[in-house]
Design an enzyme around this catalytic site. Structure first.
Site, short mmCIF file in Angstrom:
data_model
loop_
_atom_site.label_atom_id
_atom_site.label_comp_id
_atom_site.label_asym_id
_atom_site.label_seq_id
_atom_site.Cartn_x
_atom_site.Cartn_y
_atom_site.Cartn_z
N CYS A 193 0.84 -1.20 0.00
CA CYS A 193 0.00 0.00 0.00
C CYS A 193 0.87 1.25 0.00
CB CYS A 193 -0.92 -0.01 1.21
SG CYS A 193 -2.10 1.37 1.25
N CYS A 224 -5.91 -3.73 7.31
CA CYS A 224 -7.10 -2.87 7.26
C CYS A 224 -8.31 -3.56 6.62
CB CYS A 224 -6.78 -1.56 6.54
SG CYS A 224 -6.38 -1.72 4.79
#
Length: 355
Positions: A101, A198
């Protein structure tokens, strides 16, 4: 000077925005929408992309007198992070999605948006530091708070990215950051830190894999180090190197996952001592300052986020490949995880463990 602040809705990125404002930057806040919670089959209050988190970010931005945007990066996140997550587990590797990410979203896609908005810097709430050297190059340094240092997940940053990034929290401890947030009455001053991946906030990554792919993974054999069958496993994706719990195998001594054999669809079990090795092969390496490194050198490295870096010898075997020989054997070296190289507080680079 103008800065684009990546605001997750948490306390760290909120204080990062405040510190940049205090440094006389014109600041613009943004929250990256990486997925819809319906995509991961969870409620709107469950994850870092929840409506509550976006509203917290907007509230802090309003309090600081900043514009705030929400950027839709769902397609990019699916392609670069979730699809890589699936690929790795299906090929007997254990990925670190935060690294992907950072590499593809925070310091690539977000940087492009920053340029479009006329911003000079991208700012995040990472606990790390950037130093400009006399020759004009940049170094990535550990954060001063040893317990919060996040340099491990930032090793993929390039010289250009480091030149246009700021980590204002790198000089602070977490306690200091919370006190700053409390003193400014931020709505998220006491908000807990996120702990899980997440998009897998309940920690059940196998369930997430099945939900993303619609697959039921093929069972196979547990075998010992000599190839003797010990029982049946539930699919290779259900196991990681070093795992002890959840095997369902009775034995005279504790058993651990030592290797995942994709060709035979076998989970190889052994004793704790079978998990130790000195040598590691690493690929896809990003060297932050490649011209400063010899073909072989001594440094320290770590092979997972939560560990102390260990002394080793590194032999560069190609432009982005290397072999590590640790001074002492390391436990549960896991393909798919990252090996990150350090010279004191300086991050030399890092790459993906392939064996």
């Amino acid at each position: 000077m103008k800065a684009l602040i990546a605001m997750s809705g948490g306390v760290d990125s909120s204080v990062a925005a405040l510190l940049m404002k205090e440094n006389n930057y014109e600041c613009v806040g943004c929250t990256m929408k990486l997925y819809g919670n319906d995509d991961v089959d969870l409620s709107e209050q469950s994850t870092c992309c929840s409506l509550d988190d976006v509203m917290d970010a907007k509230e802090v931005a309003r309090k600081l007198g900043m514009l705030h945007y929400t950027f839709n990066f769902k397609d990019q996140f699916r392609e670069k992070v979730i699809d890589n997550f699936i690929y790795c587990y299906e090929h007997a590797m254990t990925p670190n999605p935060c690294i992907e990410c950072n590499k593809h979203l925070k310091f690539n896609e977000l940087y492009r948006r920053a340029l479009e908005l006329g911003c000079d810097k991208v700012v995040t709430g990472h606990y790390a530091r950037i130093r400009k050297c006399e020759d004009g190059s940049y170094q990535l340094l550990k954060g001063l708070d040893k317990n919060k240092d996040q340099s491990y997940v930032l090793y993929s940053m390039t010289q250009d990215e480091l030149a246009h990034t700021d980590f204002p929290l790198g000089e602070y401890s977490k306690d200091e950051i919370r006190k700053i947030a409390e003193s400014h009455e931020f709505v998220n001053a006491n908000k807990p830190d996120s702990q899980d991946i997440c998009f897998v906030p309940n920690g059940d990554y196998v369930c997430a894999l099945k939900r993303f792919t619609g697959k039921d993974y093929e069972p196979g054999d547990f075998v010992d180090m000599d190839g003797n069958v010990l029982g049946r496993h539930n699919g290779l994706v259900c196991y990681t190197i070093g795992q002890r719990k959840g095997l369902g195998i009775s034995a005279a001594h504790p058993l651990y996952v030592v290797r995942l054999d994709t060709e035979k669809n076998q989970v190889v079990l052994g004793k704790n001592e079978d998990l130790f090795s000195r040598e590691v092969t690493v690929s896809d390496i990003n060297w932050i300052n490649p011209n400063t490194l010899e073909d072989s050198f001594k440094c320290k490295a770590k092979i997972r986020y939560r560990m102390e870096e260990q002394p080793c010898f590194v032999e560069r075997t190609g432009a982005d490949t290397a072999k590590i020989i640790f001074d002492e054997p390391q436990r549960a070296i896991t393909p798919g995880q990252s090996a990150v190289f350090y010279d004191g507080e300086v991050v030399l680079g890092g790459g993906i463990i392939i064996g």
